[in-house]
Design a protein around this motif. Sequence first.
Motif, PDB file in Angstrom:
ATOM      1  N   GLU A 168      47.098  78.488  17.036  1.00  0.00           N
ATOM      2  CA  GLU A 168      46.845  78.884  18.423  1.00  0.00           C
ATOM      3  C   GLU A 168      48.123  78.758  19.258  1.00  0.00           C
ATOM      4  O   GLU A 168      48.443  79.629  20.077  1.00  0.00           O
ATOM      5  CB  GLU A 168      45.763  77.967  18.976  1.00  0.00           C
ATOM      6  CG  GLU A 168      45.134  78.453  20.246  1.00  0.00           C
ATOM      7  CD  GLU A 168      44.059  77.483  20.722  1.00  0.00           C
ATOM      8  OE1 GLU A 168      43.460  76.767  19.881  1.00  0.00           O
ATOM      9  OE2 GLU A 168      43.834  77.440  21.931  1.00  0.00           O
ATOM     10  N   ALA A 169      48.838  77.664  19.031  1.00  0.00           N
ATOM     11  CA  ALA A 169      50.076  77.452  19.787  1.00  0.00           C
ATOM     12  C   ALA A 169      51.115  78.511  19.440  1.00  0.00           C
ATOM     13  O   ALA A 169      51.908  78.917  20.297  1.00  0.00           O
ATOM     14  CB  ALA A 169      50.632  76.062  19.498  1.00  0.00           C
ATOM     15  N   LEU A 189      61.734  72.317  24.447  1.00  0.00           N
ATOM     16  CA  LEU A 189      62.169  71.085  25.116  1.00  0.00           C
ATOM     17  C   LEU A 189      62.287  69.901  24.161  1.00  0.00           C
ATOM     18  O   LEU A 189      62.861  68.870  24.501  1.00  0.00           O
ATOM     19  CB  LEU A 189      61.167  70.729  26.223  1.00  0.00           C
ATOM     20  CG  LEU A 189      61.082  71.730  27.377  1.00  0.00           C
ATOM     21  CD1 LEU A 189      59.842  71.479  28.220  1.00  0.00           C
ATOM     22  CD2 LEU A 189      62.340  71.632  28.232  1.00  0.00           C
ATOM     23  N   HIS A 200      58.060  75.114  24.137  1.00  0.00           N
ATOM     24  CA  HIS A 200      58.893  75.387  25.312  1.00  0.00           C
ATOM     25  C   HIS A 200      60.377  75.196  25.009  1.00  0.00           C
ATOM     26  O   HIS A 200      61.225  75.384  25.888  1.00  0.00           O
ATOM     27  CB  HIS A 200      58.526  74.428  26.452  1.00  0.00           C
ATOM     28  CG  HIS A 200      57.296  74.834  27.214  1.00  0.00           C
ATOM     29  ND1 HIS A 200      57.236  75.993  27.951  1.00  0.00           N
ATOM     30  CD2 HIS A 200      56.093  74.237  27.364  1.00  0.00           C
ATOM     31  CE1 HIS A 200      56.050  76.073  28.536  1.00  0.00           C
ATOM     32  NE2 HIS A 200      55.335  75.032  28.181  1.00  0.00           N
ATOM     33  N   ASP A 213      49.198  67.828  20.054  1.00  0.00           N
ATOM     34  CA  ASP A 213      49.084  68.950  20.994  1.00  0.00           C
ATOM     35  C   ASP A 213      50.280  69.006  21.935  1.00  0.00           C
ATOM     36  O   ASP A 213      50.830  70.064  22.236  1.00  0.00           O
ATOM     37  CB  ASP A 213      47.804  68.819  21.818  1.00  0.00           C
ATOM     38  CG  ASP A 213      46.624  69.463  21.102  1.00  0.00           C
ATOM     39  OD1 ASP A 213      46.843  70.063  20.031  1.00  0.00           O
ATOM     40  OD2 ASP A 213      45.491  69.338  21.596  1.00  0.00           O
ATOM     41  N   MET A 214      50.650  67.829  22.421  1.00  0.00           N
ATOM     42  CA  MET A 214      51.762  67.788  23.362  1.00  0.00           C
ATOM     43  C   MET A 214      53.064  68.188  22.671  1.00  0.00           C
ATOM     44  O   MET A 214      53.899  68.889  23.251  1.00  0.00           O
ATOM     45  CB  MET A 214      51.893  66.360  23.905  1.00  0.00           C
ATOM     46  CG  MET A 214      52.207  66.322  25.377  1.00  0.00           C
ATOM     47  SD  MET A 214      52.112  64.670  25.984  1.00  0.00           S
ATOM     48  CE  MET A 214      50.400  64.533  26.384  1.00  0.00           C
ATOM     49  N   LEU A 257      53.339  70.233  20.192  1.00  0.00           N
ATOM     50  CA  LEU A 257      53.329  71.693  20.046  1.00  0.00           C
ATOM     51  C   LEU A 257      53.818  72.360  21.328  1.00  0.00           C
ATOM     52  O   LEU A 257      54.624  73.291  21.299  1.00  0.00           O
ATOM     53  CB  LEU A 257      51.911  72.178  19.737  1.00  0.00           C
ATOM     54  CG  LEU A 257      51.447  72.111  18.287  1.00  0.00           C
ATOM     55  CD1 LEU A 257      49.956  72.411  18.197  1.00  0.00           C
ATOM     56  CD2 LEU A 257      52.226  73.093  17.412  1.00  0.00           C
ATOM     57  N   GLU A 258      53.324  71.852  22.436  1.00  0.00           N
ATOM     58  CA  GLU A 258      53.690  72.456  23.724  1.00  0.00           C
ATOM     59  C   GLU A 258      55.176  72.246  24.019  1.00  0.00           C
ATOM     60  O   GLU A 258      55.874  73.179  24.450  1.00  0.00           O
ATOM     61  CB  GLU A 258      52.832  71.829  24.823  1.00  0.00           C
ATOM     62  CG  GLU A 258      53.011  72.504  26.152  1.00  0.00           C
ATOM     63  CD  GLU A 258      51.746  72.508  27.002  1.00  0.00           C
ATOM     64  OE1 GLU A 258      50.779  71.819  26.614  1.00  0.00           O
ATOM     65  OE2 GLU A 258      51.741  73.193  28.033  1.00  0.00           O
ATOM     66  N   LEU A 259      55.652  71.044  23.773  1.00  0.00           N
ATOM     67  CA  LEU A 259      57.059  70.753  24.094  1.00  0.00           C
ATOM     68  C   LEU A 259      58.009  71.511  23.172  1.00  0.00           C
ATOM     69  O   LEU A 259      59.019  72.070  23.631  1.00  0.00           O
ATOM     70  CB  LEU A 259      57.306  69.237  23.993  1.00  0.00           C
ATOM     71  CG  LEU A 259      56.600  68.414  25.067  1.00  0.00           C
ATOM     72  CD1 LEU A 259      56.697  66.922  24.766  1.00  0.00           C
ATOM     73  CD2 LEU A 259      57.195  68.711  26.445  1.00  0.00           C
ATOM     74  N   ARG A 290      45.155  74.384  15.580  1.00  0.00           N
ATOM     75  CA  ARG A 290      45.875  74.180  16.845  1.00  0.00           C
ATOM     76  C   ARG A 290      47.303  74.719  16.747  1.00  0.00           C
ATOM     77  O   ARG A 290      47.839  75.285  17.715  1.00  0.00           O
ATOM     78  CB  ARG A 290      45.893  72.691  17.202  1.00  0.00           C
ATOM     79  CG  ARG A 290      44.519  72.177  17.563  1.00  0.00           C
ATOM     80  CD  ARG A 290      44.553  70.672  17.701  1.00  0.00           C
ATOM     81  NE  ARG A 290      44.307  70.250  19.076  1.00  0.00           N
ATOM     82  CZ  ARG A 290      43.122  70.228  19.645  1.00  0.00           C
ATOM     83  NH1 ARG A 290      42.077  70.644  18.959  1.00  0.00           N
ATOM     84  NH2 ARG A 290      42.968  69.804  20.865  1.00  0.00           N
ATOM     85  N   ARG A 348      50.567  81.386  21.583  1.00  0.00           N
ATOM     86  CA  ARG A 348      50.943  81.166  22.970  1.00  0.00           C
ATOM     87  C   ARG A 348      52.462  81.068  23.134  1.00  0.00           C
ATOM     88  O   ARG A 348      53.011  81.485  24.152  1.00  0.00           O
ATOM     89  CB  ARG A 348      50.290  79.872  23.445  1.00  0.00           C
ATOM     90  CG  ARG A 348      50.500  79.633  24.891  1.00  0.00           C
ATOM     91  CD  ARG A 348      49.623  78.519  25.381  1.00  0.00           C
ATOM     92  NE  ARG A 348      50.295  77.790  26.419  1.00  0.00           N
ATOM     93  CZ  ARG A 348      49.973  76.587  26.789  1.00  0.00           C
ATOM     94  NH1 ARG A 348      49.007  75.958  26.180  1.00  0.00           N
ATOM     95  NH2 ARG A 348      50.613  75.995  27.760  1.00  0.00           N
ATOM     96  N   ALA A 391      46.411  63.774  20.647  1.00  0.00           N
ATOM     97  CA  ALA A 391      47.077  64.039  21.934  1.00  0.00           C
ATOM     98  C   ALA A 391      48.556  64.304  21.710  1.00  0.00           C
ATOM     99  O   ALA A 391      49.122  65.256  22.278  1.00  0.00           O
ATOM    100  CB  ALA A 391      46.897  62.833  22.860  1.00  0.00           C
TER     101      ALA A 391
END
Lengths: 323, 526
Positions: A23-24, A78, A76, A68-69, A71-73, A20, A27, A65
């Motif tokens: 993959e992140a 953030l 970005h 993953d979150m 990684l996204e934050l 994961r 992205r 959860a």
Amino acid sequence: MISPAFASVLASGRAQFNGRAAEARRRFPALDMAAFGAFLHDGVDPLVLAVAAAAPERVGGVTLAAYDMALELVGHGLAGPAAKNPFLNTVWRELAPLFAPLLATAPVDVLGMLSNAAIHIASVAGARPAQWQAGMAAVAPQVGSVAQLRAVGQVLAWRAGVAHFRQGALAAADTLPPALALAAFDEPGAQWPQVHAQLLDYPWRGNAEGREFGSFSGLGGDFGTPPQVRATNDGFIVRSAERHYLLVADAYGAVLHSATAQEYEQATTGMPSSVRLDGATVHVGARSIALDLPAGDIAIAANAHTLAITSPWTHAIRLLPLA
Amino acid sequence: MPSFNLFQRLSQAPTKPKAAPVARQFDVADLYQGPIALGAEGETQARPFDEKLRQAYFWIVNHAIISPHYDIEYNDGPSQTYSVGDSRRTLNLPSAQSYSSFILLPLLTFATRRKCLFVGGPGRGKTASALLMGVLAGSTVKEVKRAMQHGHPQMTVADLLGNPLPADLVNAQSMDDIRIAWRAWLGMRVKIVDEYNRIPTRTQSALLTVMGDNYAEVLNHIYECPEAAWYLTANDDQGGGTYQVIEALRDRVDVTVQALAFNPRFLNELLLRVEENVRPEELVPPDIIFTESEVDQIGEAIRQVGIPDAVRRRLEFFASQFELFETAGGQFEYMTKDTARLAGADRGQAQAADNGRDRLKDLGCQTLNGISVRTLMALMIYAKAMAYFRGNGEVALEDLRQVLPFVLHNKLQPDPDAPFFALPENAAYRSDRLGWLRRLFDLSNDEFNRLDLDRDDPVGVLSAEFDLGLDGVSERETLARLNRIEKLIAERTKGRKLYGPLYDDLLKLKYLHQRYTNYRSWLRSQ
């Protein structure tokens, strides 16, 4: 070092977690893995620990959860040590663990809502994120469902200065159990129907002084030149340095939105008959308020609840309750 | 917990933000809008279809087809331009949202259920783009692939349309007893014909019936096809296929887009696909799949988009430039290129007899033909679709300017011997047909402005007067109008060369004169 509970979950799904992360990274090319590691330690570990204490059987799902979150934050920009605003880190570290029982049942919703709300409040100029966090922490033991969390977050966001949420937040408050709604307004001994009616009727309930809004943009404020103000039902349309804004204000705060020249032209000027300007003193009914402004050239605009006072000598707008 | 969707992310609405309406509504739910996607709360709002269309466009350009060519340029205020290379070609940095024609035109074709031709070399995404349109219509990738018709030199009408059932052929007493196994593609809402220029001529004729009249016929049995968007591909549309494409089939194509070259700067996108082993067409987000009824509604909404008179006039003026061929006809109405074409006249000879017009200024000299009614209708539909896609209720002149080259690409044939192409600065337009068509429209608009037709259009005034109707118009007034028409004709023809727009104006005046003459006769008979 991360806690044994968190370390154990990460070790058990090592390949999956690594996949994961890889993959992140595709992205989010700017994803800094060191910053992500720091956020895992600083932001994710406390809430994994809290869930491990409240519902040990749900630790795996919550960790996945949260991972993953995170990684996204971090991707970005953030969250993590290099985040533009550290408030999100604080919310993960200090606020999210207080909702551990809820996190265990709906980790994506709870963490997602808290994260998005933290980002939103931190981005609203004039909002008070710390107050929102404190309010949420205070009501956390009473919040029993995601729906309640949603509504109470909205109410407290309004109370923390996001003035344009007033109508929506009042509607959300009505969906809460009265005790929780009153707790959100920090009025535990009152009667909810009464409080609700007063809040609905009068935007300045609990704040007789009004507030001052805006300052010179050169000093980090909002206006490049002393603003001119006209009134609308929603608030005030402000013109300053060829730009136009909508100012929404109430007892809890004042927020500036973009507006158009057309809206400014359509807005109204003038003041109600109950208001009189005498030199540098404003008389509102029986009240007299001395302004610390040079007399002359003081401009006044008013809507149903609020008086806005401007002068060519200041970049600030004085907002006074009309009642 | 869903994994990250590298390819299924949609642009956040609105993809084309507009100025906020005056009445404001703040939504407290905005508090929870952010980078983290939350589960649906039963409050998903229906998006307007134009927004859905834009989301589909942006998903395709961002995740599916790598086509970073923003050749449909819109500007909002001044834009930065650079002159590049020895030829001093202009590189423009548009100041408003601009688009890639290779994605946008097929999408507008999908929304309007028209016919789109992809041209370009092999491996540039023509078929992939058509395939995506099939998926947008709700079919699976497998269904679209199986229904796709691949043109080949042995393709028969039966291959294309369907076979009679063998048992029926033996036992049937009449043609009605023979059942036909129709090909599945005839029922598709997106029809794809790959390499249509490799289909034998006879089979092309059967295809023409389906394309033109929307039904297929085998042994007196008719299959009525549903309304569909068509996509055809051709490696070479200038006669390089196995068979020459019949003119009528080519004429059915509404819009032609060219697949531009792959920019190696985007190789990382390809690498990602290789490493992730993904095919974008298999990952189309469900949110941008259109139901049949949605496409119906979009089509209806597009038709409702208005074309203001000022824009329509510019199109009229442009279209007027091309049909006139003064030496082709003895009678006024027959002085057209089509007259010369039907007669098989020697064009060179006819041109030599031309009477010394300004052959550089006359845009009609640049083409071998005029613009057909079908083409004009397609032009207006695509201009409307473009305005709709951009979230506007009216077609702007720029919308028309942007779609015009793609609609006329296969329709308006350039005359390579025209003096225009002999100028060194115009040499590139011999091969760049899209650029030439856009230039043609710009030149037409310049001429329109020079003549000040926006403000001073006496034929338009007379026409508008006539459009109000003849009810109650007195004989005296009729005579006055006839007089005005005659005076205007005398004035317009005095010592002037005949150009396309003037020719059409004179024909319009003749029409008006005839209508008033008939009306006067009727009045006198009362």
